[in-house]
Design a protein around this motif. Sequence first.
Motif: not given
Length: 138
Positions: A19-23, A48-49, A61-75
Amino acid sequence: MQNPSNNIIKDLLESSKTIAVVGLSDNPGKTSYQISKIMQEVGYRIIPVNPTIDEVLGEKAYKSLVDVPEPIDIINVFRRPEYLPEVAKEAAQTSCKVFWAQQGIVNEEAYNYLQERGFTVIMDLCIKVAHAVLVNKK
């Protein structure tokens, strides 16, 4: 705007691992931290995003979703509704197809944009509560 059925949400939660968590905040008093910590404790990998932090919950933590280098199942999004269209445009640049806005967060423009791009969109629903009710029920 209509959320998927409970069966679809349950299947999503059971088949997802990341799970990528934005915010996501690094402040333990914030809801985003508390919910993410619980989801991490029940077995999900939390990414963390947030451009304002370096790490939280032991994860980079990554600055944005596009910076995440691995597959994400849920944003999973913890941003105010007016920021959702911007986050939706970022989400569309990833391979993830599930966009989940936390309880109290709804944006029709983002919903429609994501629906047109084949996303499963969930809004105004707490991921922890959905997990507790649909997956963890005894």
